[in-house]
Design an enzyme around this catalytic site. Structure first.
Site, PDB file in Angstrom:
ATOM      1  N   ASP A 145     -36.471  42.089  20.408  1.00 62.92           N
ATOM      2  CA  ASP A 145     -35.720  41.350  19.395  1.00 62.92           C
ATOM      3  C   ASP A 145     -34.367  41.963  19.067  1.00 62.92           C
ATOM      4  OD1 ASP A 145     -36.452  43.654  18.103  1.00 62.92           O
ATOM      5  OD2 ASP A 145     -38.105  42.722  17.015  1.00 62.92           O
ATOM      6  N   GLU A 157     -42.796  41.022  25.001  1.00 60.76           N
ATOM      7  CA  GLU A 157     -43.069  41.250  23.566  1.00 60.76           C
ATOM      8  C   GLU A 157     -42.673  39.998  22.756  1.00 60.76           C
ATOM      9  OE1 GLU A 157     -41.018  44.041  20.627  1.00 60.76           O
ATOM     10  OE2 GLU A 157     -42.584  45.371  21.393  1.00 60.76           O
ATOM     11  N   GLU A 162     -33.546  41.042  13.508  1.00 57.28           N
ATOM     12  CA  GLU A 162     -34.535  40.938  14.591  1.00 57.28           C
ATOM     13  C   GLU A 162     -35.409  39.688  14.498  1.00 57.28           C
ATOM     14  OE1 GLU A 162     -33.912  43.702  12.838  1.00 57.28           O
ATOM     15  OE2 GLU A 162     -33.254  45.207  14.294  1.00 57.28           O
ATOM     16  N   HIS A 217     -34.149  53.846  10.570  1.00 61.03           N
ATOM     17  CA  HIS A 217     -32.893  53.293  11.081  1.00 61.03           C
ATOM     18  C   HIS A 217     -32.646  51.836  10.696  1.00 61.03           C
ATOM     19  CE1 HIS A 217     -34.491  50.564  14.199  1.00 61.03           C
ATOM     20  NE2 HIS A 217     -35.463  51.431  14.315  1.00 61.03           N
ATOM     21  N   ARG A 274     -31.590  48.251   9.744  1.00 56.20           N
ATOM     22  CA  ARG A 274     -30.335  47.790   9.153  1.00 56.20           C
ATOM     23  C   ARG A 274     -30.512  47.379   7.688  1.00 56.20           C
ATOM     24  NH1 ARG A 274     -25.375  46.002  12.274  1.00 56.20           N
ATOM     25  NH2 ARG A 274     -26.069  47.043  14.153  1.00 56.20           N
ATOM     26  N   HIS A 294     -31.543  59.278  13.887  1.00 55.44           N
ATOM     27  CA  HIS A 294     -30.942  58.212  14.707  1.00 55.44           C
ATOM     28  C   HIS A 294     -29.449  58.502  14.855  1.00 55.44           C
ATOM     29  CE1 HIS A 294     -29.659  54.142  15.851  1.00 55.44           C
ATOM     30  NE2 HIS A 294     -30.929  53.846  16.082  1.00 55.44           N
TER      31      HIS A 294
HETATM   32  C1  UD1 Z   1     -30.646  48.610  17.353  1.00 53.46           C
HETATM   33  C2  UD1 Z   1     -31.317  47.226  17.269  1.00 53.46           C
HETATM   34  C3  UD1 Z   1     -32.648  47.334  16.527  1.00 53.46           C
HETATM   35  C4  UD1 Z   1     -33.512  48.423  17.130  1.00 53.46           C
HETATM   36  C5  UD1 Z   1     -32.742  49.735  17.192  1.00 53.46           C
HETATM   37  C6  UD1 Z   1     -33.548  50.809  17.879  1.00 53.46           C
HETATM   38  C7  UD1 Z   1     -29.901  45.234  17.036  1.00 53.46           C
HETATM   39  C8  UD1 Z   1     -29.109  44.398  16.128  1.00 53.46           C
HETATM   40  N1  UD1 Z   1     -30.462  46.323  16.494  1.00 53.46           N
HETATM   41  O1  UD1 Z   1     -30.313  48.993  16.034  1.00 53.46           O
HETATM   42  O2  UD1 Z   1     -33.320  46.086  16.598  1.00 53.46           O
HETATM   43  O3  UD1 Z   1     -34.656  48.576  16.308  1.00 53.46           O
HETATM   44  O4  UD1 Z   1     -31.539  49.539  17.945  1.00 53.46           O
HETATM   45  O5  UD1 Z   1     -33.036  52.082  17.618  1.00 53.46           O
HETATM   46  O6  UD1 Z   1     -29.990  44.960  18.205  1.00 53.46           O
HETATM   47  N2  UD1 Z   1     -25.148  54.905  18.180  1.00 53.46           N
HETATM   48  C9  UD1 Z   1     -24.604  55.846  19.022  1.00 53.46           C
HETATM   49  N3  UD1 Z   1     -25.273  56.183  20.167  1.00 53.46           N
HETATM   50  C10 UD1 Z   1     -26.464  55.645  20.518  1.00 53.46           C
HETATM   51  C11 UD1 Z   1     -27.030  54.671  19.656  1.00 53.46           C
HETATM   52  C12 UD1 Z   1     -26.363  54.317  18.504  1.00 53.46           C
HETATM   53  O7  UD1 Z   1     -23.541  56.381  18.736  1.00 53.46           O
HETATM   54  O8  UD1 Z   1     -27.032  56.010  21.566  1.00 53.46           O
HETATM   55  C13 UD1 Z   1     -24.462  54.543  16.913  1.00 53.46           C
HETATM   56  C14 UD1 Z   1     -23.170  53.747  17.088  1.00 53.46           C
HETATM   57  O9  UD1 Z   1     -22.275  54.115  16.076  1.00 53.46           O
HETATM   58  C15 UD1 Z   1     -23.639  52.319  16.835  1.00 53.46           C
HETATM   59  C16 UD1 Z   1     -24.683  52.535  15.763  1.00 53.46           C
HETATM   60  O10 UD1 Z   1     -25.336  53.745  16.125  1.00 53.46           O
HETATM   61  O11 UD1 Z   1     -22.577  51.480  16.448  1.00 53.46           O
HETATM   62  C17 UD1 Z   1     -25.697  51.443  15.598  1.00 53.46           C
HETATM   63  O12 UD1 Z   1     -26.266  51.050  16.836  1.00 53.46           O
HETATM   64  P1  UD1 Z   1     -26.779  49.524  17.005  1.00 53.46           P
HETATM   65  O13 UD1 Z   1     -27.377  49.370  18.364  1.00 53.46           O
HETATM   66  O14 UD1 Z   1     -25.732  48.566  16.600  1.00 53.46           O
HETATM   67  O15 UD1 Z   1     -27.894  49.400  15.889  1.00 53.46           O
HETATM   68  P2  UD1 Z   1     -29.268  50.135  15.701  1.00 53.46           P
HETATM   69  O16 UD1 Z   1     -29.434  50.353  14.240  1.00 53.46           O
HETATM   70  O17 UD1 Z   1     -29.370  51.263  16.635  1.00 53.46           O
HETATM   71  N1  UDP Z   2     -38.424  57.650  19.853  1.00 56.00           N
HETATM   72  C1  UDP Z   2     -37.925  58.640  20.703  1.00 56.00           C
HETATM   73  N2  UDP Z   2     -37.210  59.672  20.144  1.00 56.00           N
HETATM   74  C2  UDP Z   2     -36.980  59.767  18.803  1.00 56.00           C
HETATM   75  C3  UDP Z   2     -37.481  58.740  17.957  1.00 56.00           C
HETATM   76  C4  UDP Z   2     -38.188  57.697  18.520  1.00 56.00           C
HETATM   77  O1  UDP Z   2     -38.129  58.597  21.906  1.00 56.00           O
HETATM   78  O2  UDP Z   2     -36.339  60.734  18.373  1.00 56.00           O
HETATM   79  C5  UDP Z   2     -39.162  56.514  20.461  1.00 56.00           C
HETATM   80  C6  UDP Z   2     -40.498  56.160  19.848  1.00 56.00           C
HETATM   81  O3  UDP Z   2     -41.548  56.864  20.487  1.00 56.00           O
HETATM   82  C7  UDP Z   2     -40.588  54.663  20.080  1.00 56.00           C
HETATM   83  C8  UDP Z   2     -39.140  54.209  20.092  1.00 56.00           C
HETATM   84  O4  UDP Z   2     -38.356  55.371  20.250  1.00 56.00           O
HETATM   85  O5  UDP Z   2     -41.142  54.350  21.339  1.00 56.00           O
HETATM   86  C9  UDP Z   2     -38.795  53.506  18.818  1.00 56.00           C
HETATM   87  O6  UDP Z   2     -37.410  53.327  18.760  1.00 56.00           O
HETATM   88  P1  UDP Z   2     -36.681  52.927  17.415  1.00 56.00           P
HETATM   89  O7  UDP Z   2     -37.462  53.398  16.243  1.00 56.00           O
HETATM   90  O8  UDP Z   2     -35.268  53.397  17.565  1.00 56.00           O
HETATM   91  O9  UDP Z   2     -36.644  51.333  17.504  1.00 56.00           O
HETATM   92  P2  UDP Z   2     -37.671  50.172  17.083  1.00 56.00           P
HETATM   93  O10 UDP Z   2     -38.965  50.418  17.781  1.00 56.00           O
HETATM   94  O11 UDP Z   2     -37.774  50.178  15.589  1.00 56.00           O
HETATM   95  O12 UDP Z   2     -36.975  48.935  17.565  1.00 56.00           O
END
Ligand code: UD1
Ligand code: UDP
Length: 376
Positions: free
Chosen positions: A92, A114, A128, A205, A207, A238
């Site tokens: 999602d 999923e 999501e 994490h 939103r 995160h």
């Molecule tokens: C995203 C997904 C969420 C998922 C989550 C898993 C959407 C809208 N959100 O949210 O569904 O649960 O990933 O973690 O698709 N950033 C980095 N490096 C990284 C990752 C993130 O710098 O490797 C920073 C960046 O500033 C980025 C911000 O984190 O802009 C947010 O990342 P983003 O993918 O937009 O949202 P998540 O909260 O990670």
């Molecule tokens: N996870 C990881 N390292 C971390 C935190 C989480 O590998 O430091 C893994 C965790 O085991 C799970 C996945 O990341 O499989 C969950 O990711 P996240 O919580 O970012 O996203 P969501 O599942 O809420 O979309």
């Protein structure tokens, strides 16, 4: 063509990529959007996945619209050139919905892994719940992890012939990783592992929790740390700077709080297996922790994953500071309550979701028989 962009998609797609690569029926062309960067690359490295195409879309503090438009734009030309017979999207995230929309516009069948998770609230989790509903409208094959998710799809009018219950491939990923006892890169974590101290493992994490709610989570953790000097709180932070700015200030200088960079999946699952209690707003962690018999407190008011709540290993506690402190205290000091939640259950899968996924895609393309579904 599997398409993915974030950490959880990569973890859940990895077993499917491996199964596709082993299958003689398919050529597997891996495309990543790079919605995440470090957190995505970390997973691909662990599972030995080398993407064929990388849209590299990440921007710091990116907007949802930027993720959507940059993904669709990148896929538009890729699809025109590569003409995949089917694309696979997972879950999602905005990567997954953008991937589904771009494929749909090109007349390419969309396989949704999923499928059918629903919280019932369009604004939570945001975005999501909307993302997954949009994907359900345009997917050709819906791979539901559980019978509950299949029922959600049927209730929305999706045809039963287009749905297969596969189980969730996160359990495939977990089972192939957790027993490897991968060493911790951070020496503090290795020390915690050998000390035998009780660990409260925390991830956050979402939103919709960013801002006030997350500042409250930070304050709650600080109070727990002060009240429980023998406990260690492990918080792999995160990468999102918005999350760090909200949660971390309250924890500065606390000797029993260990904040780390995101842990590589093998290290995280090892820490999960070591943990006494898990406090999280993550979707994937809600699925993995019950499988390891860990009590999970979920910092949300609803969930699209009700199976472990019904089984008693997950409790929804919201983000109220007082409630977080109270619920952690109860799990630490009320043994009967702890025992009632610490049950190893596997409602989300049996480790064979990837094999069922590949078989279901073969069936959709007229290359194989119908698939026996995952039975809970
Ligand atoms: C995203 C997904 C969420 C998922 C989550 C898993 C959407 C809208 N959100 O949210 O569904 O649960 O990933 O973690 O698709 N950033 C980095 N490096 C990284 C990752 C993130 O710098 O490797 C920073 C960046 O500033 C980025 C911000 O984190 O802009 C947010 O990342 P983003 O993918 O937009 O949202 P998540 O909260 O990670
Ligand atoms: N996870 C990881 N390292 C971390 C935190 C989480 O590998 O430091 C893994 C965790 O085991 C799970 C996945 O990341 O499989 C969950 O990711 P996240 O919580 O970012 O996203 P969501 O599942 O809420 O979309």
């Amino acid at each position: 063509m599997p398409i993915f962009g974030t950490r959880p998609e990569a973890i859940k797609m990895a077993p499917i990529v491996a199964a596709l690569q082993q299958s003689e029926q398919f050529e597997c062309v891996v495309t990543v959007t790079g919605q995440h960067r470090e957190m995505l690359d970390q997973v691909n490295e662990l599972f030995g996945i080398v993407p064929d195409h990388d849209l590299n879309i990440l921007q710091q503090r990116q907007s949802l619209s930027a993720i959507m438009t940059r993904t669709i734009d990148g896929l538009d030309s890729l699809f025109a050139e590569k003409k995949p017979d089917a694309v696979i999207v997972q879950g999602d995230t905005t990567t997954s919905t953008a991937g589904a929309i771009a494929a749909f516009y090109h007349g390419i069948p969309v396989v949704h892994v999923e499928a059918g998770l629903r919280s019932g609230n369009l604004l939570s989790p945001f975005p999501e719940e909307a993302n997954r509903k949009i994907t359900s409208q345009i997917a050709s094959l819906h791979l539901a992890p559980t019978s509950t998710s299949k029922a959600n799809l049927l209730a929305e009018g999706i045809s039963p012939e287009d749905i297969v219950i596969t189980g969730n491939s996160v359990i495939d990923a977990l089972l192939t990783t957790v027993d490897k006892k991968i060493p911790f890169t951070d020496p503090q974590l290795e020390e915690i592992a050998s000390s035998g101290r009780k660990v409260l493992l925390v991830t956050t994490h979402r939103r919709e929790n960013q801002g006030n709610a997350m500042r409250g989570v930070g304050r709650a953790l600080a109070r727990i740390a002060d009240a429980e000097p023998d406990l260690v709180i492990v918080l792999p932070a995160h990468k999102n700077p918005v999350v760090r700015e909200a949660v971390l200030p309250a924890l500065e200088g606390k000797p029993n709080v260990v904040v780390t960079e995101p842990l590589a999946y093998g290290e995280f699952t090892r820490m999960l297996a070591l943990a006494h209690v898990v406090l999280t707003d993550s979707g994937g962690v809600q699925e993995e922790a019950p499988s390891l018999g860990k009590p999970v407190l979920v910092m949300r008011d609803n969930t699209e994953r009700p199976e472990a709540v019904h089984a008693g290993t997950v409790t929804l506690i919201g983000t109220d500071e007082e409630r977080i402190v109270k619920e952690v205290d109860r799990l630490l000091h009320d043994q009967d309550h702890f025992d009632s939640m610490a049950n190893a259950i596997n409602p989300y899968g049996d480790g064979k979701a990837a094999a069922r996924t590949v078989a279901a895609i073969a069936h959709m393309l007229g290359l194989g028989p119908t698939v026996e579904e995952f039975q809970q």
